[in-house]
Design a protein around this motif. Structure first.
Motif, mmCIF file in Angstrom:
data_model
loop_
_atom_site.group_PDB
_atom_site.id
_atom_site.type_symbol
_atom_site.label_atom_id
_atom_site.label_comp_id
_atom_site.label_asym_id
_atom_site.label_seq_id
_atom_site.Cartn_x
_atom_site.Cartn_y
_atom_site.Cartn_z
ATOM 1 N N PRO A 250 34.683 24.917 -11.586
ATOM 2 C CA PRO A 250 33.527 24.022 -11.529
ATOM 3 C C PRO A 250 33.992 22.588 -11.762
ATOM 4 O O PRO A 250 35.064 22.369 -12.342
ATOM 5 C CB PRO A 250 32.636 24.522 -12.672
ATOM 6 C CG PRO A 250 33.600 25.085 -13.669
ATOM 7 C CD PRO A 250 34.722 25.688 -12.849
ATOM 8 N N SER A 251 33.208 21.625 -11.325
ATOM 9 C CA SER A 251 33.642 20.230 -11.477
ATOM 10 C C SER A 251 32.462 19.286 -11.621
ATOM 11 O O SER A 251 31.368 19.536 -11.100
ATOM 12 C CB SER A 251 34.501 19.805 -10.277
ATOM 13 O OG SER A 251 33.773 19.929 -9.066
ATOM 14 N N ILE A 252 32.727 18.197 -12.343
ATOM 15 C CA ILE A 252 31.782 17.081 -12.469
ATOM 16 C C ILE A 252 32.582 15.834 -12.140
ATOM 17 O O ILE A 252 33.409 15.391 -12.938
ATOM 18 C CB ILE A 252 31.180 16.990 -13.880
ATOM 19 C CG1 ILE A 252 30.468 18.291 -14.246
ATOM 20 C CG2 ILE A 252 30.231 15.800 -13.989
ATOM 21 C CD1 ILE A 252 30.021 18.355 -15.697
ATOM 22 N N THR A 253 32.359 15.270 -10.965
ATOM 23 C CA THR A 253 33.220 14.205 -10.463
ATOM 24 C C THR A 253 32.460 12.901 -10.268
ATOM 25 O O THR A 253 31.608 12.808 -9.383
ATOM 26 C CB THR A 253 33.846 14.625 -9.114
ATOM 27 O OG1 THR A 253 34.480 15.898 -9.263
ATOM 28 C CG2 THR A 253 34.851 13.596 -8.643
ATOM 29 N N PRO A 254 32.758 11.864 -11.082
ATOM 30 C CA PRO A 254 32.219 10.533 -10.777
ATOM 31 C C PRO A 254 32.854 10.028 -9.482
ATOM 32 O O PRO A 254 34.072 10.066 -9.323
ATOM 33 C CB PRO A 254 32.656 9.690 -11.979
ATOM 34 C CG PRO A 254 33.025 10.669 -13.056
ATOM 35 C CD PRO A 254 33.546 11.868 -12.323
ATOM 36 N N THR A 255 32.034 9.591 -8.542
ATOM 37 C CA THR A 255 32.559 9.202 -7.229
ATOM 38 C C THR A 255 32.404 7.703 -6.937
ATOM 39 O O THR A 255 33.324 7.072 -6.439
ATOM 40 C CB THR A 255 31.868 10.009 -6.118
ATOM 41 O OG1 THR A 255 30.448 9.954 -6.299
ATOM 42 C CG2 THR A 255 32.321 11.462 -6.148
ATOM 43 N N ILE A 256 31.260 7.140 -7.241
ATOM 44 C CA ILE A 256 31.037 5.700 -7.034
ATOM 45 C C ILE A 256 30.818 5.065 -8.411
ATOM 46 O O ILE A 256 30.065 5.595 -9.235
ATOM 47 C CB ILE A 256 29.808 5.432 -6.149
ATOM 48 C CG1 ILE A 256 29.974 6.091 -4.779
ATOM 49 C CG2 ILE A 256 29.546 3.940 -5.996
ATOM 50 C CD1 ILE A 256 28.704 6.058 -3.926
ATOM 51 N N LEU A 257 31.476 3.957 -8.658
ATOM 52 C CA LEU A 257 31.272 3.189 -9.889
ATOM 53 C C LEU A 257 31.053 1.745 -9.485
ATOM 54 O O LEU A 257 31.940 1.138 -8.867
ATOM 55 C CB LEU A 257 32.487 3.328 -10.810
ATOM 56 C CG LEU A 257 32.371 2.707 -12.200
ATOM 57 C CD1 LEU A 257 31.252 3.358 -13.000
ATOM 58 C CD2 LEU A 257 33.697 2.830 -12.949
ATOM 59 N N GLN A 258 29.888 1.213 -9.810
ATOM 60 C CA GLN A 258 29.519 -0.096 -9.291
ATOM 61 C C GLN A 258 28.853 -0.948 -10.365
ATOM 62 O O GLN A 258 27.921 -0.510 -11.037
ATOM 63 C CB GLN A 258 28.560 0.082 -8.101
ATOM 64 C CG GLN A 258 28.212 -1.197 -7.378
ATOM 65 C CD GLN A 258 27.351 -0.935 -6.152
ATOM 66 O OE1 GLN A 258 27.257 0.202 -5.693
ATOM 67 N NE2 GLN A 258 26.746 -1.968 -5.619
ATOM 68 N N ALA A 259 29.354 -2.177 -10.535
ATOM 69 C CA ALA A 259 28.731 -3.145 -11.427
ATOM 70 C C ALA A 259 29.132 -4.551 -10.960
ATOM 71 O O ALA A 259 30.322 -4.798 -10.742
ATOM 72 C CB ALA A 259 29.179 -2.920 -12.869
ATOM 73 N N PRO A 260 28.187 -5.451 -10.763
ATOM 74 C CA PRO A 260 26.751 -5.203 -10.865
ATOM 75 C C PRO A 260 26.279 -4.341 -9.693
ATOM 76 O O PRO A 260 26.978 -4.215 -8.684
ATOM 77 C CB PRO A 260 26.154 -6.615 -10.787
ATOM 78 C CG PRO A 260 27.153 -7.382 -9.953
ATOM 79 C CD PRO A 260 28.495 -6.830 -10.339
ATOM 80 N N VAL A 261 25.103 -3.775 -9.825
ATOM 81 C CA VAL A 261 24.547 -2.942 -8.763
ATOM 82 C C VAL A 261 24.058 -3.818 -7.619
ATOM 83 O O VAL A 261 24.176 -3.456 -6.446
ATOM 84 C CB VAL A 261 23.416 -2.063 -9.318
ATOM 85 C CG1 VAL A 261 22.740 -1.268 -8.214
ATOM 86 C CG2 VAL A 261 23.967 -1.119 -10.389
ATOM 87 N N ARG A 262 23.536 -4.989 -7.966
ATOM 88 C CA ARG A 262 23.093 -5.947 -6.950
ATOM 89 C C ARG A 262 23.739 -7.297 -7.249
ATOM 90 O O ARG A 262 23.991 -7.632 -8.393
ATOM 91 C CB ARG A 262 21.566 -6.102 -6.948
ATOM 92 C CG ARG A 262 20.823 -4.830 -6.607
ATOM 93 C CD ARG A 262 19.311 -5.063 -6.598
ATOM 94 N NE ARG A 262 18.583 -3.826 -6.372
ATOM 95 C CZ ARG A 262 18.265 -2.955 -7.330
ATOM 96 N NH1 ARG A 262 18.616 -3.215 -8.589
ATOM 97 N NH2 ARG A 262 17.618 -1.848 -7.051
ATOM 98 N N GLY A 263 23.952 -8.056 -6.210
ATOM 99 C CA GLY A 263 24.543 -9.377 -6.395
ATOM 100 C C GLY A 263 26.061 -9.324 -6.381
ATOM 101 O O GLY A 263 26.674 -8.270 -6.289
ATOM 102 N N GLU A 264 26.658 -10.493 -6.492
ATOM 103 C CA GLU A 264 28.106 -10.633 -6.383
ATOM 104 C C GLU A 264 28.776 -10.441 -7.739
ATOM 105 O O GLU A 264 28.341 -11.001 -8.753
ATOM 106 C CB GLU A 264 28.451 -12.019 -5.830
ATOM 107 C CG GLU A 264 29.924 -12.233 -5.568
ATOM 108 C CD GLU A 264 30.214 -13.595 -4.984
ATOM 109 O OE1 GLU A 264 31.397 -13.943 -4.844
ATOM 110 O OE2 GLU A 264 29.238 -14.327 -4.671
#
Length: 411
Positions: A250-264
């Motif tokens: 079984p697995s729990i995989t973080p795939t996308i990591l984004q900060a900030p979510v909006r803006g530059e």
């Protein structure tokens, strides 16, 4: 054993030509879903399949799931009461990616050294061609059988599986006694498949200057705590369950990591929000509701130690694991067909990902997954399939249908 009116050797020459030509035509019609781009959907290939089936004398229904995204349903009724067998193969394919990285035109269906290259040859237009050719072969030979065959040809298996969900909502899965999910599994008999959960976690902070971080609330460090806690949870689940003999870990995989979510993003700015996505894959013995509770518990524990912590999670897709008994008639039919065609004992296995069969299983339909194609090749550059394996799969599907539809049914 049902009667076979022609030997496999003689019939396979005829069916070989058809499955090769049909696979080529299907692959040469690009059906990558590209929203807002004309032709960037499954409509063209679905219309081709619908017309192809009509020319075979098969009853056809075309149902639009979303604009430009139709399902095709073919019905072959023997006119005699009996079980209903469903073949399922989707029309969509994933993006070809960088075309320059391909050795062949991704939509050229080039044949070289006994293999056909192109997007969808393996996943799963080759197998779609096999199930259609197998059905046509039965009709050509006027085989005797009872009951009904349904050809389920949905859109969007590679996305949120809106096609099969629509198919089920419309009632097509009612009274289906067994389904063969036509996916690239090296003709192994797959009786289980992993579950899948797609989750978004959002951590809310406060924007600040990077030189004065205490004037803000950094969501990134708090997200790091969540990810580390999830990694520990994954390890506990592995220790508890062990390695599944057919599905692995079984697995729990973080795939996308984004900060900030909006803006530059800027290196000297503390962002106001951080987001990660989780691709959770489950095996028998795991309950999805328990996993959701554990994620919430992780957030609650961090919040107790950090008054500035604020986070939430959203499950955007939930597909439970499935398991089908080897005693199910559809499994036995496929296993016996494999043995009859190849002369070898069937290999039982599991599907590492979810398929449209997940939702048919939830609808109460016994499923088994099998088909031509290397299990490791889907979605890769230079995707390909072995021609001889396509021919073998066609005969397996044909034989499995006869075995399933002509079996003795207990009163």
């Amino acid at each position: 054993m049902p009667s076979i009116k022609q030997s496999y050797v003689n019939r396979s020459v005829r069916d070989r030509e058809e499955v090769i030509e049909l696979t080529k035509k299907l692959v040469q019609i690009s059906s990558v879903y590209r929203p807002g781009i004309e032709g960037g959907n499954e409509e063209k290939v679905a219309n081709f399949v619908a017309q192809y089936l009509r020319e075979l004398g098969i009853e056809v229904h075309v149902e639009e799931v979303e604009p430009g995204r139709p399902n095709v349903i073919g019905i072959v009724d023997s006119g005699k009461p009996g079980p209903t067998l469903l073949f399922e193969g989707h029309t969509d394919v994933v993006t070809e990616g960088d075309r320059k990285a391909w050795s062949y035109d991704p939509f050229g269906a080039v044949i070289e050294n006994g293999r056909m290259y192109g997007r969808g040859t393996n996943d799963t237009k080759g197998n779609l061609a096999c199930m259609i050719t197998a059905t046509h072969s039965l009709l050509r030979d006027q085989e005797e059988w009872s009951g009904k065959i349904i050809l389920c040809i949905p859109c969007d298996e590679e996305g949120m599986m809106i096609g099969i969900k629509h198919f089920i909502r419309r009632g097509w899965a009612e009274n289906v006694d067994g389904a063969i999910i036509c996916e690239p599994e090296e003709n192994q008999v797959c009786v289980t498949q992993k579950g899948a959960m797609r989750i978004i976690i959002r951590v809310f902070g406060k924007m600040a200057h990077g030189a004065i971080p205490l004037s803000g609330i950094n969501p990134n460090t708090r997200m790091a705590k969540i990810i580390c806690a999830l990694d520990e949870f994954e390890q506990r689940e592995k220790e508890r369950l062990g390695c599944h003999p057919q599905l692995g870990w079984p697995s729990i995989t973080p795939t996308i990591l984004q900060a900030p979510v909006r803006g530059e993003a800027q290196i000297n700015v503390v962002p106001d929000q951080c987001m990660t996505t989780l691709d959770v894959r489950t095996v028998p013995g795991q309950e999805h509701e328990t996993i959701k509770k554990e994620i919430q518990s992780i957030l609650d524990r961090i919040a107790k130690r950090d008054e500035d912590f604020k986070a939430e999670f959203e499950v955007i897709e939930d597909r439970p694991w499935t398991e089908t008994s080897k005693d199910e008639p559809v499994v036995q039919a496929v296993a016996k067909a494999y043995e009859t065609v190849t002369g070898k004992k069937p290999i039982y296995n599991g599907v590492p990902g979810a398929t449209d069969g997940t939702f048919l299983h939830l609808a109460g339909v016994p499923i088994v997954t099998t088909g031509a194609g290397d299990r490791e090749v889907p979605h890769q550059i230079d995707e390909n399939v072995d021609i001889d394996e396509l021919v073998e799969t066609t005969e397996i599907y044909r034989t499995a249908a006869l075995l399933f539809l002509n079996r003795e049914v207990s009163k």
